[in-house]
Motif scaffolding. Sequence first.
Motif, PDB file in Angstrom:
ATOM      1  N   PRO A 113      -2.587  -0.769  -5.270  1.00  0.00           N
ATOM      2  CA  PRO A 113      -1.749  -0.734  -4.077  1.00  0.00           C
ATOM      3  C   PRO A 113      -2.489  -1.387  -2.911  1.00  0.00           C
ATOM      4  CG  PRO A 113      -2.703   1.413  -4.497  1.00  0.00           C
ATOM      5  CD  PRO A 113      -3.131   0.528  -5.634  1.00  0.00           C
ATOM      6  N   SER A 114      -1.719  -1.908  -1.976  1.00  0.00           N
ATOM      7  CA  SER A 114      -2.364  -2.448  -0.778  1.00  0.00           C
ATOM      8  C   SER A 114      -2.400  -1.333   0.256  1.00  0.00           C
ATOM      9  CB  SER A 114      -1.592  -3.654  -0.269  1.00  0.00           C
ATOM     10  OG  SER A 114      -0.302  -3.237   0.105  1.00  0.00           O
ATOM     11  N   PHE A 115      -3.120  -1.546   1.345  1.00  0.00           N
ATOM     12  CA  PHE A 115      -3.242  -0.488   2.345  1.00  0.00           C
ATOM     13  C   PHE A 115      -1.884  -0.077   2.899  1.00  0.00           C
ATOM     14  CE2 PHE A 115      -7.712  -1.987   2.621  1.00  0.00           C
ATOM     15  CZ  PHE A 115      -8.288  -0.775   2.321  1.00  0.00           C
ATOM     16  N   ASP A 116      -1.018  -1.082   3.122  1.00  0.00           N
ATOM     17  CA  ASP A 116       0.249  -0.683   3.756  1.00  0.00           C
ATOM     18  C   ASP A 116       1.200   0.008   2.783  1.00  0.00           C
ATOM     19  OD1 ASP A 116       0.793  -2.997   2.497  1.00  0.00           O
ATOM     20  OD2 ASP A 116       1.168  -4.187   4.302  1.00  0.00           O
ATOM     21  N   GLN A 117       0.826   0.091   1.514  1.00  0.00           N
ATOM     22  CA  GLN A 117       1.642   0.870   0.570  1.00  0.00           C
ATOM     23  C   GLN A 117       1.209   2.333   0.512  1.00  0.00           C
ATOM     24  OE1 GLN A 117       0.878  -1.833  -2.723  1.00  0.00           O
ATOM     25  NE2 GLN A 117       3.064  -2.154  -2.981  1.00  0.00           N
ATOM     26  N   LEU A 118       0.138   2.669   1.227  1.00  0.00           N
ATOM     27  CA  LEU A 118      -0.384   4.036   1.125  1.00  0.00           C
ATOM     28  C   LEU A 118       0.439   5.044   1.920  1.00  0.00           C
ATOM     29  CD1 LEU A 118      -4.265   3.516   1.341  1.00  0.00           C
ATOM     30  CD2 LEU A 118      -2.889   3.935  -0.689  1.00  0.00           C
ATOM     31  N   GLY A 119       1.183   4.566   2.900  1.00  0.00           N
ATOM     32  CA  GLY A 119       2.013   5.486   3.688  1.00  0.00           C
ATOM     33  C   GLY A 119       1.341   5.950   4.976  1.00  0.00           C
ATOM     34  N   LEU A 120       0.435   5.125   5.505  1.00  0.00           N
ATOM     35  CA  LEU A 120      -0.278   5.497   6.732  1.00  0.00           C
ATOM     36  C   LEU A 120       0.364   4.845   7.952  1.00  0.00           C
ATOM     37  CD1 LEU A 120      -3.814   4.960   5.205  1.00  0.00           C
ATOM     38  CD2 LEU A 120      -2.901   7.171   5.933  1.00  0.00           C
TER      39      LEU A 120
END
Length: 494
Positions: A28-35
């Motif tokens: 996953p990329s960072f923006d897929q983490l939900g932050l």
Amino acid sequence: MSFDLNDTAREEAVLNQDTPEAIQADGPSFDQLGLAPEILKAIVHAGYPSPSDVQALAVPPALSGQDLLVSAKTGSGKTAAFVWPALQRILDARLDPAKRRAKGTPQGPRVLVLAPTRELAMQVSRAAMQYGHGVQGLRIAHVVGGVPYQAQLKALRGPLDMLIATPGRLIDLMNSGAAVMGQVEMLVLDEADRMLDMGFIDDITTIAQSLPESRQTLMFSATFAGSVGGLARQLTREPQRINVASHTDTHAQIEQRLHWADNPEHKHALLETLLADRGLEQAVVFTATQRDADALAWRLGEIGHSVAALHGGMPQGRRNRVLQGLRQRQLRVLVATDVAARGIDVPTITHVINFGLPMKAEDYVHRIGRTGRAGRTGLAITLAERRDIGQIRRIERFTTQRIQAGVVAGLEPKLPPPSDKPMGDRRPGGRPGARAGGRPGGRFGGQGESAGQGYGRQPGFGEPGKRRGPGGFGGGGQGGHGKPGGPGRGGYGR
Ligand code: AMP
């Protein structure tokens, strides 16, 4: 709930994604983490290329409010794996009218992090400030032993979002009424095993008892065996277990072996002899490409093996059936590509055979981890041709272990073993656990092999702001092998 998420999550991801090769290849990329954007901005600023394993696995369930028991070593990026969800919780609480803090009401921390030592607490505090840089008005304090109380008392009097503490000092401050813990929504225990080794068990239990029962608890510990397991049962509710192996783990339960092959047909002969071993219950044979997996499965099927291919090019339903066949032992041999096989957790796999070498050195670690599971031992055998020497040495540098070369009686190579090009301070056997200025167990290559680090060295983990060097693992080694239709494939795939 207890399972090895490193594998199971991947297996689920593999099973549930339409295009798992693409998704899994990069994670996953960072923006897929939900932050929230505030946190993402700080991550971008840190310059990390992608979430580390522990981040990819722990952040989403932590954000959903799940209790977690996480085994991940220092250097894996574990601090961020709890600091990011902690910051997110603080941001969410600000938007929740029910959690609004009226003047004159207690303003204790929403997140409490307990750490065994002053140094670690300060480090967590620094990380929280770094990642929370864009969070307006963020209030973080740390209270640790061995320093005067004055400044800590002052910090505790003001409103707080996050408190990082060593247990002994926090107990003192709670007993004196200076630290108010009634608003804690998230408790993090960092290096829980170390805290117990240091005799903090009673302090931790007392602190936990003073926190709201509705809180979320995240425990990080090298082990959850023994008393730390008891503490985990006491403090968490239906926790999810996440286990992130480090690439320098010795994999003591897995015997690693290397066989040099003179040519592709020799490699096939070696494979067929190895598969005839009666001690082999089930095996995963890895190929570099989907085409090779199909061709090899077909060839092995022709000579009577109960075998199937597994790769991301197959329809989902078929892949599920293959995995089921493997679990139910209808299949003895699975011929798989890296990505498709990552999640396989079948304890009866006794052998992993690398027929085609992995593209990335870290995939080697994932591959061999398919065997030696659930307390069993396993054998990981790599079949390599002389031209593969560079990739073999890259794997050895990555794991910091030498793979011992062996021979199969009657199939000894006629050519002498390939010789290495000089590459600095090489040592047979490596230096397990060696450090090179980096942290033990680090996942990311600092300078990587292109910087000419000596054999057996642990690539350093990026200090803040440092990115993986161009030769770092994950990027290298792609041109040398596994190209469909590349040289040496002519002997099979009829
Ligand atoms: P830790 O395991 O928390 O001690 O992390 C050690 C180092 O990893 C810190 O210096 C972080 O800056 C760095 N780090 C954290 N996350 C990542 C990431 N996704 N990629 C690269 N480095 C990271």
